[in-house]
Design a protein around this motif. Structure first.
Motif, PDB file in Angstrom:
ATOM      1  N   UNK A   1      75.241 -18.335  44.022  1.00  0.00           N
ATOM      2  CA  UNK A   1      76.067 -17.136  43.974  1.00  0.00           C
ATOM      3  C   UNK A   1      76.671 -16.868  45.351  1.00  0.00           C
ATOM      4  N   UNK A   2      77.932 -16.421  45.344  1.00  0.00           N
ATOM      5  CA  UNK A   2      78.633 -16.238  46.618  1.00  0.00           C
ATOM      6  C   UNK A   2      79.028 -14.791  46.886  1.00  0.00           C
ATOM      7  N   UNK A   3      78.397 -13.842  46.172  1.00  0.00           N
ATOM      8  CA  UNK A   3      78.556 -12.434  46.516  1.00  0.00           C
ATOM      9  C   UNK A   3      79.901 -11.847  46.157  1.00  0.00           C
ATOM     10  N   UNK A   4      80.122 -10.603  46.653  1.00  0.00           N
ATOM     11  CA  UNK A   4      81.323  -9.881  46.260  1.00  0.00           C
ATOM     12  C   UNK A   4      82.588 -10.556  46.773  1.00  0.00           C
TER      13      UNK A   4
ATOM     14  N   UNK B   1      80.583 -14.040  40.937  1.00  0.00           N
ATOM     15  CA  UNK B   1      80.185 -12.733  40.417  1.00  0.00           C
ATOM     16  C   UNK B   1      81.107 -11.642  40.935  1.00  0.00           C
ATOM     17  N   UNK B   2      81.159 -10.555  40.184  1.00  0.00           N
ATOM     18  CA  UNK B   2      81.811  -9.335  40.634  1.00  0.00           C
ATOM     19  C   UNK B   2      80.816  -8.189  40.480  1.00  0.00           C
TER      20      UNK B   2
ATOM     21  N   UNK C   1      74.449  -6.495  43.642  1.00  0.00           N
ATOM     22  CA  UNK C   1      75.502  -7.364  44.169  1.00  0.00           C
ATOM     23  C   UNK C   1      75.290  -7.657  45.652  1.00  0.00           C
ATOM     24  N   UNK C   2      74.792  -6.664  46.389  1.00  0.00           N
ATOM     25  CA  UNK C   2      74.600  -6.861  47.823  1.00  0.00           C
ATOM     26  C   UNK C   2      73.599  -7.937  48.174  1.00  0.00           C
ATOM     27  N   UNK C   3      72.748  -8.319  47.225  1.00  0.00           N
ATOM     28  CA  UNK C   3      71.773  -9.391  47.466  1.00  0.00           C
ATOM     29  C   UNK C   3      72.147 -10.686  46.741  1.00  0.00           C
TER      30      UNK C   3
END
Length: 445
Positions: free
Chosen positions: A376-379, A384-385, A402-404
């Motif tokens: 996962x590559x975050x916001x 992911x969103x 999302x922050x993690x």
């Protein structure tokens, strides 16, 4: 209403507010472009992973080279100059610095920086709202325990929205809803850094000129940033959030009083006292005149006939019933306004907004079908969103914040549109961010 006068007084007394900035990117550079012309504030040091990039940005905004040539932080203090370094710890350990501005945009690092600053008796202005969204209440409590101030960043929409809510309540009004604007269509949820500029309305050349980060700007477009900032507004004001995420109803500024009413009265809200985001586009993609895309708003109710009549007498734009009206700030100027936070914290010992509860959370939602083994590559990325949810629902269902969701590997497949859960990922449980989040979940939900 006298911050500038107080800054001038501090300058005349030779006791400027001494600041350390961690992160010299776009937000930080905007602040630096303004602070150079302000009395009473001294940026003692700037820490960034790329000091050369910071120096280039300082040159871009007109700082003379000699003004940031101090070889050490102590020299910067003594000569009223600035030291540029890659060592953030040296900033928080420098005894003369009063306020740390965290502007890295990296939520994992931001939590570590904030906690480190608290331990060194430093106030913190946290620009990295991604960190505030998933553990801002914990950071606020840690600051209180340390006897220092933790503050949102003025110029960013959460602090401005909190200010409007405070205006409404301090004036005696009932707050029905508050939030920000956005440019939104449902398919933006799938936007990536490769498609962001086409949707955003900039050319690649304009983005390059502005040194704009496509991943960061995509976080705005794909709904992540509106969810993050809405969570910060909810946690800072005590307002609730929609059960199944933001609705993004389209409308102009003048439409807000009609939109932001409970459903039974013809609006979009589950109930009074909610956070929401208003889109500047109709569902078929047409621009709405007099939009609130770059601003913030608060919707209030005239709950007596006297107040309703006052609205009518003073020609306030309301909903058809005449009882709901909106006040707004149409533009936010991001880092160009950050000195308001510095002055408020440094002079009045007062935050420009902070989390007073943990009511809202932002969970990682799969942008596409994700396979086990993917990272996962975050916001703002490709995987992911962010989806806004009540914190109670997020914690009960073990949704991954999302922050993690940065650089963590999936153990399970996750279907497009579904939240990622803690059990779906391998995550480092030794980080300060993970530990603080789990502490909040155990104690306050």
């Amino acid at each position: 209403m006298n911050l500038f006068a107080k800054l001038k007084q501090r300058e005349q007394e030779g006791t400027p507010i001494k600041v350390g900035l961690i992160g010299g990117g776009k937000f930080g550079t905007m602040f630096l472009s303004q602070v150079a012309r302000l009395p009473g504030i001294h940026v003692v040091g700037i820490a960034d992973l790329s000091p050369s990039a910071v120096q280039s940005n300082l040159e871009l905004v007109g700082w003379p080279k000699e003004s940031y040539a101090a070889a050490t932080l102590d020299e910067a203090v003594n000569k009223r100059s600035t030291h540029v370094t890659d060592d953030w710890r040296s900033l928080i350990e420098q005894p003369e610095i009063e306020i740390i501005i965290e502007a890295t945009g990296n939520p994992m690092a931001a939590v570590e920086h904030c906690l480190g600053a608290f331990r060194q008796n430093k106030h913190v202005i946290n620009v990295t709202v991604e960190a505030d969204a998933f553990c801002g209440y914990g950071l606020a409590l840690k600051a209180k325990e340390a006897g220092v101030i933790y503050s949102m960043a003025y110029g960013d929409q959460p602090a401005l929205a909190c200010e409007l809510v405070d205006w409404a309540r301090a004036s005696g009004f009932k707050v029905v809803a508050a939030g920000r604007g956005h440019k939104w269509l449902p398919h933006y949820r799938h936007s990536t850094p490769d498609t962001v500029w086409d949707h955003w309305g900039l050319t690649a050349e304009q983005a390059k000129r502005g040194r704009l980060n496509p991943k960061m700007f995509n976080a705005f477009l794909d709904g992540s940033k509106p969810a993050i900032e809405s969570a910060a507004i909810a946690n800072g004001t005590g307002l609730d959030v929609p059960t199944n995420g933001l609705l993004f109803p389209p409308g102009s500024v003048d439409d807000i009083p009609t939109l932001m009413r409970p459903k039974e009265l013809g609006g979009v809200l589950e109930r009074a006292g909610m956070v929401e985001v208003v889109s500047c586009l109709t569902l078929d993609g047409k621009q709405i005149p007099n939009d609130i895309r770059k601003g913030v708003w608060v919707c209030i109710e005239a709950d007596t006939d006297y107040h309703k009549n006052c609205f009518e007498e003073y020609k306030v734009v309301t909903d058809p019933s005449g009882r709901y009206m909106v006040n707004h700030k149409r533009w936010h100027l991001i880092g160009l306004e950050l000195a308001i936070s510095v002055a408020s914290v440094g002079l009045r010992r007062e935050a420009t907004g902070f989390a007073t509860s943990f009511r809202a959370d932002v969970v990682a939602i799969a942008k596409r079908n994700l396979a086990a083994g993917e990272t996962l590559d975050g916001e703002g990325g490709y995987t992911v969103s962010g989806g806004l949810r009540p914190a109670s629902i997020s914690v009960e269902n073990r949704y991954l914040p999302l922050g993690l969701a940065h650089n963590v590997i999936l153990k399970n497949t996750v279907q497009e549109g579904q939240p990622v859960k803690w059990d779906d990922v391998d995550i480092d449980m030794t980080t300060a961010a993970y530990k603080l989040r789990k502490e909040i979940e155990l104690k306050y939900v």
